[in-house]
Design a protein around this motif. Structure first.
Motif, PDB file in Angstrom:
ATOM      1  N   LEU A 592       0.821  -1.219   0.000  1.00 36.73           N
ATOM      2  CA  LEU A 592       0.000   0.000   0.000  1.00 36.73           C
ATOM      3  C   LEU A 592       0.852   1.265   0.000  1.00 36.73           C
ATOM      4  O   LEU A 592       0.333   2.366  -0.224  1.00 36.73           O
ATOM      5  N   VAL A 593       2.156   1.129   0.257  1.00 36.17           N
ATOM      6  CA  VAL A 593       3.090   2.262   0.254  1.00 36.17           C
ATOM      7  C   VAL A 593       3.831   2.263  -1.089  1.00 36.17           C
ATOM      8  O   VAL A 593       4.356   1.218  -1.503  1.00 36.17           O
ATOM      9  N   PRO A 594       3.877   3.408  -1.774  1.00 38.51           N
ATOM     10  CA  PRO A 594       3.424   4.749  -1.384  1.00 38.51           C
ATOM     11  C   PRO A 594       2.073   5.137  -1.981  1.00 38.51           C
ATOM     12  O   PRO A 594       1.571   6.228  -1.714  1.00 38.51           O
ATOM     13  N   ASP A 595       1.442   4.261  -2.799  1.00 39.80           N
ATOM     14  CA  ASP A 595       0.291   4.685  -3.598  1.00 39.80           C
ATOM     15  C   ASP A 595      -1.016   4.776  -2.819  1.00 39.80           C
ATOM     16  O   ASP A 595      -1.933   5.481  -3.222  1.00 39.80           O
ATOM     17  N   ASN A 596      -1.144   4.048  -1.724  1.00 35.90           N
ATOM     18  CA  ASN A 596      -2.404   4.053  -0.969  1.00 35.90           C
ATOM     19  C   ASN A 596      -2.109   4.204   0.523  1.00 35.90           C
ATOM     20  O   ASN A 596      -2.464   3.360   1.343  1.00 35.90           O
ATOM     21  N   LEU A 597      -1.472   5.311   0.860  1.00 31.72           N
ATOM     22  CA  LEU A 597      -1.015   5.517   2.236  1.00 31.72           C
ATOM     23  C   LEU A 597      -2.161   5.608   3.235  1.00 31.72           C
ATOM     24  O   LEU A 597      -2.046   5.137   4.369  1.00 31.72           O
ATOM     25  N   ASP A 598      -3.284   6.224   2.829  1.00 29.00           N
ATOM     26  CA  ASP A 598      -4.410   6.347   3.765  1.00 29.00           C
ATOM     27  C   ASP A 598      -4.896   4.971   4.217  1.00 29.00           C
ATOM     28  O   ASP A 598      -5.169   4.750   5.403  1.00 29.00           O
ATOM     29  N   GLN A 599      -4.997   4.045   3.287  1.00 26.27           N
ATOM     30  CA  GLN A 599      -5.411   2.682   3.628  1.00 26.27           C
ATOM     31  C   GLN A 599      -4.356   1.996   4.507  1.00 26.27           C
ATOM     32  O   GLN A 599      -4.691   1.246   5.428  1.00 26.27           O
ATOM     33  N   PHE A 600      -3.081   2.292   4.234  1.00 23.58           N
ATOM     34  CA  PHE A 600      -1.990   1.756   5.047  1.00 23.58           C
ATOM     35  C   PHE A 600      -2.121   2.208   6.493  1.00 23.58           C
ATOM     36  O   PHE A 600      -2.012   1.395   7.434  1.00 23.58           O
ATOM     37  N   TYR A 601      -2.405   3.499   6.707  1.00 26.12           N
ATOM     38  CA  TYR A 601      -2.515   4.028   8.066  1.00 26.12           C
ATOM     39  C   TYR A 601      -3.739   3.464   8.786  1.00 26.12           C
ATOM     40  O   TYR A 601      -3.703   3.210   9.996  1.00 26.12           O
ATOM     41  N   ILE A 602      -4.838   3.264   8.064  1.00 24.62           N
ATOM     42  CA  ILE A 602      -6.047   2.689   8.670  1.00 24.62           C
ATOM     43  C   ILE A 602      -5.763   1.273   9.163  1.00 24.62           C
ATOM     44  O   ILE A 602      -6.110   0.907  10.288  1.00 24.62           O
TER      45      ILE A 602
END
Length: 703
Positions: A592-602
């Motif tokens: 998910l890094v770096p393209d979908n960071l918000d989902q990574f943090y969730i």
């Protein structure tokens, strides 16, 4: 777990047990022969007081918390009082008032009015008795609302919070005994309550019984304005003039400091107890104080006799001596905790009967003892009760007990638990699902089924494997032939990686000890090498062990260099086993890094807050992903790491080494590139990771 009604017959919701037995006889009928002389003395003392034509004092029934005072009133004393008749053949009546949480005299007045007058009417009485507790603040409004429908005009005004009435002048207490319970738990000042009750006995010759725990009453009164009292106590002593008074740290529990504290506390009691308003009012109000010490065996028998489930009832009656001895071993004298323990065990018994109908009764007995023992320890704050939470299984407990005995180390506090409740005949002394049930009120079916499947299988095989007896129960428990057989067999299993990872630490220490005692003819250096090689094979044959930290709880991990090397290898192997288990999952996370960071943090917050996420094998890939982040995302990632590691979590310790490697990767990249804003931000990220590691290691040492 619901109410006690699930398990006990003929009971109202404000009482664990009913006042009648299954045959319809009263408690006093079926248990008269079991009432102790001391209890009979208390009964006669109260009855003589009630029979007396003229009294101007109250009687106090004193006893420890949970000793069964209220139970004694409801199931023995009340019926004996109500059997008394006066010269006009009128029977005495009793009124019970709980002072728990009462905030004003007005509340007591209203409750008395309701009890003496409204509860005369059968329908309202039935409704009232279905309500729990007896506190006016909770019960009165509902009672009054119902009573209004029966045409009591005066009640319309009772619901008006601003309306007050002198209830004392509306009631006639002829042929009534007033029982006031929970004196120490009232929110109102105790001295105000006693002053109020004095009006009844001094002016109206009313019979009043007060149920309380005098020690708690005294402690509560003496705790008021504690800081000012403490200053007075210190100034009244000569402690400040002693030459060494200020040299000790205030938290130092050395004999000198302890004696100083004791002197202050003695002064505190000496000064303020003598002038205590409570004692002055009590001397005027209380004519007789009776201390309640129950017949525990009779009470426990009565509790069992009122259990609905016939199978459980029979089992507990068969093992009445076990309940009584465990209760006595607890040294708590707490009937309330015992009742809760029996309710918890009822659930255990029922679920076991459904899922493991053929289980050996010995296991049911072991579970009964543990349920009682762990209830007494947890619910009364017994020494070592918190350590029990860290134990994962019966095998782990036995291994730790054997280790503390074998190596003569400072014993963990839970050793006291073992000595208190068990002897060498008990095979199973710990059930994790019961510990969770008692501590948290949650019946974990997954752990229950897993744990009892293992136990049932062990009993079905009748005999524990010899190598487990050797490791868990101690080599000295074996016969000569068993010892000769098991030592080489177990050692070979360790060499081949066939013994569970959790046993390698104590296994190494046992063989090292046997070598020194010349009971095993391989030297310590060779033993160490064989164990280290065996651990490499564990990596191929076993799975990650989640509770490895508890294996080392209370153990001396630094007794010598060889032991330290084995411990390090055990931790390293378990870490690699974890990486094998979690590799694919964490690989997907970092995709998910770096393209979908918000989902990574969730996912980081919700799924992995307590789970290590950095694998050494993935650090190269992770570092490349971080280097490719935009400037704002570098800061966002750094803040996410700060949040993640801001609270100390033991399990996250496995992230430390990979994080150090990640910091080195970032440092190398920063050093090899010309300074720009992005390079500066990556340098700041590296510093953040370094601080996280340093802080975590510092907390790890202090913990």
């Amino acid at each position: 777990m619901g109410t006690f009604n699930t398990f006990f017959s003929n009971e109202k919701s404000n009482s664990l047990l009913s006042a009648t037995s299954k045959t319809g006889n009263s408690f006093e009928d079926v248990n008269q022969t079991q009432i102790s002389n001391e209890t009979e003395y208390i009964i006669e003392g109260v009855l003589n007081y009630v029979r007396a034509s003229s009294t101007n004092y109250a009687v106090m029934l004193n006893g420890n918390w949970g000793s069964g005072k209220t139970y004694f009133w409801k199931h023995i004393l009340r019926s004996r009082i109500e059997a008394i008749t006066n010269e006009n053949e009128e029977k005495m009546r009793t009124v019970y008032i709980s002072l728990y949480g009462v905030k004003s005299i007005e509340e007591i007045n209203k409750q008395l009015f309701l009890e003496v007058y409204i509860l005369k009417y059968k329908k309202i009485k039935e409704i009232a008795e279905s309500k729990a507790g007896g506190r006016l603040t909770q019960t009165a409004k509902s009672l009054i609302t119902v009573a209004k429908s029966f045409e009591f005009p005066v009640l319309d005004k009772l619901l008006d919070a601003n309306f007050t009435i002198d209830f004392e002048n509306l009631t006639d207490f002829k042929n009534i005994v007033l029982c006031f319970d929970d004196l120490e738990r009232a929110s109102l000042e105790i001295t105000d309550i006693l002053g109020y009750l004095n009006n009844f006995v001094e002016h109206d010759n009313v019979k009043v019984l007060i149920i309380s725990n005098e020690k708690e009453v005294s402690d509560r009164l003496n705790s008021r304005n504690y800081e000012l009292k403490m200053i007075t106590a210190i100034l009244a002593s000569d402690i400040l003039s002693k030459p060494n008074a200020n040299k000790k740290h205030p938290n130092d529990d050395s004999p000198d400091t302890t004696s100083v504290r004791q002197e202050i506390e003695d002064n505190l009691r000496s000064i303020f107890n003598k002038s205590d308003d409570y004692k002055r009012i009590k001397e005027k109000l209380i004519g007789k104080t009776l201390t309640y010490s129950p017949n525990h065996e009779a009470m426990i028998k009565h509790i069992i006799d009122h259990i609905k489930d016939k199978e459980l009832n029979g089992f507990l009656n068969e093992n009445l001596d076990v309940l009584v001895s465990t209760f006595k071993n607890s040294n708590t004298h707490n009937i309330r905790v015992l009742k809760h323990a029996i309710v918890d065990y009822s659930l255990v018994f029922q679920e076991t009967s459904k899922k493991f109908s053929e289980i050996d009764k010995t296991i049911l007995l072991d579970m009964l003892i543990f349920t009682l023992a762990v209830s007494f320890e947890i619910k009364t704050g017994g020494e070592g009760s918190e350590e029990l939470e860290n134990i994962d299984s019966n095998e782990e407990l036995q291994t730790k007990l054997m280790s503390s005995l074998l190596f003569n180390e400072e014993k963990p506090l839970f050793v006291n638990f073992y000595k208190k409740y068990y002897d060498d005949t008990n095979k199973y002394m710990y059930f994790k699902f019961i510990e969770i049930l008692v501590r948290n009120g949650v019946f974990n079916r997954v752990i229950f089924e897993k744990e009892l499947s293992t136990v049932a299988s062990s009993y079905a095989n009748k005999k524990k494997p010899l190598h487990l007896r050797f490791l868990q129960e101690g080599y000295w428990t074996l016969s000569e032939d068993e010892f000769e057989e098991v030592v080489p067999e177990t050692y070979n299993k360790f060499k081949q990686g066939e013994i569970h990872l959790a046993f390698y630490f104590n296994g190494f220490r046992i063989f090292k000890l046997l070598s020194k005692k010349r009971l095993f003819n391989i030297n310590v250096s060779r033993i160490k090498e064989d164990f280290l090689n065996g651990l490499d094979l564990v990596l191929q044959k076993q799975e990650y062990y989640e509770h490895l930290d508890t294996t080392f709880l209370g153990e001396n991990l630094n007794e010598d260099l060889d032991t330290m090397l084995v411990v390090e290898k055990i931790e390293k192997i378990n870490k690699k086993l974890y990486e094998k288990l979690i590799y694919k999952e964490l690989h997907r996370l970092f995709q998910l890094v770096p393209d979908n960071l918000d989902q990574f943090y969730i996912k980081l917050r919700n799924q992995y807050s307590d789970t290590p996420i950095f694998l050494e094998s993935e650090i190269e890939l992770i570092s490349q992903k971080l280097i490719s982040l935009s400037n704002p995302d570098i800061i966002k990632f750094a803040n996410a790491m700060k949040d993640r590691y801001s609270f100390y979590r033991t399990r996250l310790k496995n992230d430390l080494e990979p994080l150090r490697l990640l910091q080195n990767k970032l440092n190398n990249y920063v050093a090899s590139n010309q300074l720009t804003l992005r390079i500066s931000l990556l340098e700041q990220l590296s510093l953040t990771i370094g601080k996280i590691c340093n802080d975590f290691e510092t907390r790890d040492v202090t913990n």
